[in-house]
Every structure is written in C-alpha cells, then in structure tokens.
Motif scaffolding. Structure first.
Motif, PDB file in Angstrom:
ATOM      1  N   TYR A   1      24.435 -40.751  84.299  1.00 44.09           N
ATOM      2  CA  TYR A   1      23.447 -41.092  85.310  1.00 44.09           C
ATOM      3  C   TYR A   1      22.125 -40.346  85.140  1.00 44.09           C
ATOM      4  O   TYR A   1      21.341 -40.240  86.079  1.00 44.09           O
ATOM      5  CB  TYR A   1      24.013 -40.832  86.698  1.00 44.09           C
ATOM      6  N   ASP A   2      21.860 -39.862  83.931  1.00 42.67           N
ATOM      7  CA  ASP A   2      20.613 -39.114  83.697  1.00 42.67           C
ATOM      8  C   ASP A   2      19.383 -39.975  83.968  1.00 42.67           C
ATOM      9  O   ASP A   2      18.444 -39.531  84.639  1.00 42.67           O
ATOM     10  CB  ASP A   2      20.568 -38.595  82.250  1.00 42.67           C
ATOM     11  N   ASP A   3      19.377 -41.211  83.459  1.00 36.57           N
ATOM     12  CA  ASP A   3      18.216 -42.083  83.658  1.00 36.57           C
ATOM     13  C   ASP A   3      18.090 -42.519  85.108  1.00 36.57           C
ATOM     14  O   ASP A   3      16.981 -42.720  85.607  1.00 36.57           O
ATOM     15  CB  ASP A   3      18.325 -43.320  82.756  1.00 36.57           C
ATOM     16  N   VAL A   4      19.224 -42.658  85.773  1.00 38.49           N
ATOM     17  CA  VAL A   4      19.194 -43.016  87.195  1.00 38.49           C
ATOM     18  C   VAL A   4      18.484 -41.922  87.984  1.00 38.49           C
ATOM     19  O   VAL A   4      17.636 -42.204  88.841  1.00 38.49           O
ATOM     20  CB  VAL A   4      20.625 -43.219  87.736  1.00 38.49           C
ATOM     21  N   LYS A   5      18.822 -40.675  87.691  1.00 38.42           N
ATOM     22  CA  LYS A   5      18.186 -39.543  88.373  1.00 38.42           C
ATOM     23  C   LYS A   5      16.725 -39.406  87.966  1.00 38.42           C
ATOM     24  O   LYS A   5      15.868 -39.092  88.791  1.00 38.42           O
ATOM     25  CB  LYS A   5      18.949 -38.265  88.056  1.00 38.42           C
ATOM     26  N   LYS A   6      16.456 -39.656  86.681  1.00 42.74           N
ATOM     27  CA  LYS A   6      15.088 -39.547  86.173  1.00 42.74           C
ATOM     28  C   LYS A   6      14.144 -40.493  86.907  1.00 42.74           C
ATOM     29  O   LYS A   6      13.014 -40.113  87.250  1.00 42.74           O
ATOM     30  CB  LYS A   6      15.081 -39.864  84.681  1.00 42.74           C
ATOM     31  N   TRP A   7      14.610 -41.694  87.154  1.00 41.50           N
ATOM     32  CA  TRP A   7      13.773 -42.705  87.814  1.00 41.50           C
ATOM     33  C   TRP A   7      13.965 -42.730  89.331  1.00 41.50           C
ATOM     34  O   TRP A   7      13.327 -43.521  90.029  1.00 41.50           O
ATOM     35  CB  TRP A   7      14.078 -44.091  87.241  1.00 41.50           C
ATOM     36  N   GLY A   8      14.846 -41.887  89.833  1.00 39.79           N
ATOM     37  CA  GLY A   8      15.059 -41.852  91.280  1.00 39.79           C
ATOM     38  C   GLY A   8      15.739 -43.100  91.819  1.00 39.79           C
ATOM     39  O   GLY A   8      15.382 -43.610  92.879  1.00 39.79           O
ATOM     40  N   LEU A   9      16.755 -43.575  91.088  1.00 45.52           N
ATOM     41  CA  LEU A   9      17.443 -44.810  91.453  1.00 45.52           C
ATOM     42  C   LEU A   9      18.838 -44.574  92.041  1.00 45.52           C
ATOM     43  O   LEU A   9      19.702 -45.453  91.994  1.00 45.52           O
ATOM     44  CB  LEU A   9      17.548 -45.720  90.221  1.00 45.52           C
ATOM     45  N   GLU A  10      19.045 -43.384  92.605  1.00 42.74           N
ATOM     46  CA  GLU A  10      20.363 -43.058  93.154  1.00 42.74           C
ATOM     47  C   GLU A  10      20.788 -44.001  94.270  1.00 42.74           C
ATOM     48  O   GLU A  10      21.979 -44.228  94.492  1.00 42.74           O
ATOM     49  CB  GLU A  10      20.375 -41.617  93.684  1.00 42.74           C
ATOM     50  N   HIS A  11      19.839 -44.540  94.993  1.00 41.12           N
ATOM     51  CA  HIS A  11      20.166 -45.428  96.120  1.00 41.12           C
ATOM     52  C   HIS A  11      19.658 -46.853  95.867  1.00 41.12           C
ATOM     53  O   HIS A  11      19.307 -47.577  96.799  1.00 41.12           O
ATOM     54  CB  HIS A  11      19.541 -44.880  97.406  1.00 41.12           C
ATOM     55  N   PHE A  12      19.634 -47.219  94.606  1.00 42.54           N
ATOM     56  CA  PHE A  12      19.180 -48.558  94.221  1.00 42.54           C
ATOM     57  C   PHE A  12      20.327 -49.310  93.546  1.00 42.54           C
ATOM     58  O   PHE A  12      20.981 -48.789  92.645  1.00 42.54           O
ATOM     59  CB  PHE A  12      18.001 -48.467  93.253  1.00 42.54           C
ATOM     60  N   SER A  13      20.589 -50.544  94.008  1.00 41.66           N
ATOM     61  CA  SER A  13      21.626 -51.359  93.374  1.00 41.66           C
ATOM     62  C   SER A  13      21.403 -52.832  93.685  1.00 41.66           C
ATOM     63  O   SER A  13      20.802 -53.181  94.702  1.00 41.66           O
ATOM     64  CB  SER A  13      23.024 -50.940  93.838  1.00 41.66           C
ATOM     65  N   ARG A  14      21.891 -53.655  92.782  1.00 45.02           N
ATOM     66  CA  ARG A  14      21.867 -55.097  92.960  1.00 45.02           C
ATOM     67  C   ARG A  14      23.227 -55.621  92.503  1.00 45.02           C
ATOM     68  O   ARG A  14      23.500 -55.703  91.314  1.00 45.02           O
ATOM     69  CB  ARG A  14      20.735 -55.740  92.133  1.00 45.02           C
ATOM     70  N   ASP A  15      24.067 -55.957  93.460  1.00 46.87           N
ATOM     71  CA  ASP A  15      25.422 -56.413  93.138  1.00 46.87           C
ATOM     72  C   ASP A  15      25.556 -57.899  93.442  1.00 46.87           C
ATOM     73  O   ASP A  15      25.203 -58.358  94.540  1.00 46.87           O
ATOM     74  CB  ASP A  15      26.462 -55.623  93.935  1.00 46.87           C
ATOM     75  N   THR A  16      26.080 -58.647  92.468  1.00 42.75           N
ATOM     76  CA  THR A  16      26.237 -60.083  92.621  1.00 42.75           C
ATOM     77  C   THR A  16      27.689 -60.443  92.890  1.00 42.75           C
ATOM     78  O   THR A  16      28.585 -60.044  92.144  1.00 42.75           O
ATOM     79  CB  THR A  16      25.758 -60.822  91.357  1.00 42.75           C
ATOM     80  N   PHE A  17      27.904 -61.198  93.967  1.00 46.51           N
ATOM     81  CA  PHE A  17      29.236 -61.691  94.304  1.00 46.51           C
ATOM     82  C   PHE A  17      29.193 -63.222  94.286  1.00 46.51           C
ATOM     83  O   PHE A  17      28.169 -63.829  94.582  1.00 46.51           O
ATOM     84  CB  PHE A  17      29.659 -61.203  95.693  1.00 46.51           C
TER      85      PHE A  17
END
Length: 228
Positions: free
Chosen positions: A114-130
């Motif tokens: 999750y290094d890039d997730v933290k780098k870009w500040g995307l810890e609370h970002f998601s797009r889930d398809t059902f």
C-alpha cells in the motif's frame, strides 16, 4: 290548471338549474379524474422508458415487447459501482485521475503493498463494482415487473401498446426508436362520453397523439413523453 302549470314550471326551472350545474361540474369532475389517472400512467411510462433505455444500452436495440423487457429486468445483471471518497483538488492538481486512482487501489489490494496508496493519500478511496439484477438496479427489489405492461387505472383492464422501429435522421443516419402509450379511449372510456370525444378530437385536429405516450416510431424525440 294553474297549479299544474306552476308544477311544470318549477320542474323546468329545476331541470335547467341541474343542467347548468352539470355543465360546470361535469368538466371539472372529468378533468380531476383524468389528472389522477394520468399521473399514475405517466409514472408507469417513465418506468418503461427507463427500462427500455437500459435494454438498448445492453442489446443495442429496444425490447420488442413486454415479455422481452420483463425477462431482461428479471434475469440480466448490471454493474453497480459503490463509491467511497473523492479526489481532492490537490490530488487533481498533481495529475491524478479517477482511473489512475482506481488502478492504484486495485493493485494494492492484489499485491498487499500500500505504499502508493499512502503516497497519493488514497486510504479512503475505492470504487467497487457489484453485479445486480437490472430490476433491482433500476427500480427496487420489491418492484413488480409483471405489472409494468398494465395500465394502472382501477377498473380499466388494459395493457400499454408498444412498438419499435428504425428511422432515418436528418443527418442521414438511422436511429432505433420505440414508443409506448395508451389512448384516451382506453383509460377514460368510463367517463363522460362527450367530453372524451371533445378531448380526442382536439388532439387529432392538432396532430397530436390522442392519449399518453413516451417515445415515437415516426420521429426522433429522445424518448420524450408527450406531456413533458
């Protein structure tokens, strides 16, 4: 004799008053009941339009009948995206796009890094398809698909008329269209006959559809309702 004349005169006056009152109240009652019925019909036609648009998005053509449309709503699954978080102005200014953000998060989930997730500040970002049934996506789980073809007016046993066509556009391209509607003669047939005839004649003389309808198989109108 004079008594008889007075009685007849009184009856005539009473009849005249009744006719005058009915000439005023009759149209008012007709219009009020028509408004109630048309409100329910318009809502149903909007549902049909929504289903037909999604059917065309999936199949490239409109459903030819309500059996096909109902089967689509009951059996076909559509993508439903659950979104969490939005990109901030700072992230956008750095050049991060929605597509890139989704890719970063999905990669982190797969690799556990999750290094890039933290780098870009995307810890609370998601797009889930059902994948959800078309009926549930477009309407609700409790929506009665089988009633879609039925004209929703109590005491009127009738179905909507639906048709499809391919017509040329002004630019020379062909466009697939559909229409679905119900005539005045069907959903107002138990009301004042003369007022119904007047309403129908007025629509026909103005070159309009004598009833309620969405879409058209003779012109391209972006599936609009004729009351909109």
């Amino acid at each position: 004799m004079k008594i008889v004349i007075n009685i007849l005169l009184g009856a005539a006056i009473g009849l005249l008053v009744y006719v005058c009152v009915r000439s005023i109240l009759g149209p008012m009652e007709f219009d009020a009941e028509r408004a109630v019925r048309e409100s329910a019909i318009q809502a149903r036609l909007i549902d049909i339009r929504k289903a037909q648009i999604e059917y065309k998005n999936v199949h490239g053509v409109h459903a030819a009948n309500f059996e096909e449309l109902g089967k689509f709503l009951k059996e076909t699954k559509l993508p439903f995206v659950v979104k969490e978080g939005v990109l901030s102005d700072a992230q956008l200014e750095k050049g991060l796009t929605e597509k890139q953000a989704v890719s970063i998060v999905e990669k982190a989930r797969k690799t556990g890094k999750y290094d890039d997730v933290k780098k870009w500040g995307l810890e609370h970002f998601s797009r889930d398809t059902f994948w959800v049934l078309a009926k549930d996506t477009l309407f609700s789980k409790s929506y009665n698909v089988d009633s879609m073809a039925i004209v929703p007016v109590h005491g009127i046993d009738a179905r909507f008329l639906m048709d499809t066509a391919t017509i040329p556009s002004a630019s020379g391209y062909t466009v697939k269209v559909f229409e679905c509607g119900v005539k005045y003669d069907t959903y107002l047939k138990d009301l004042d006959r003369q007022l119904l005839i007047n309403l129908k004649d007025k629509a026909i003389k103005m070159g309009k559809y004598d009833g309620l309808r969405v879409g058209s198989i003779t012109e391209i109108n972006n599936n609009a309702g004729n009351w909109e």
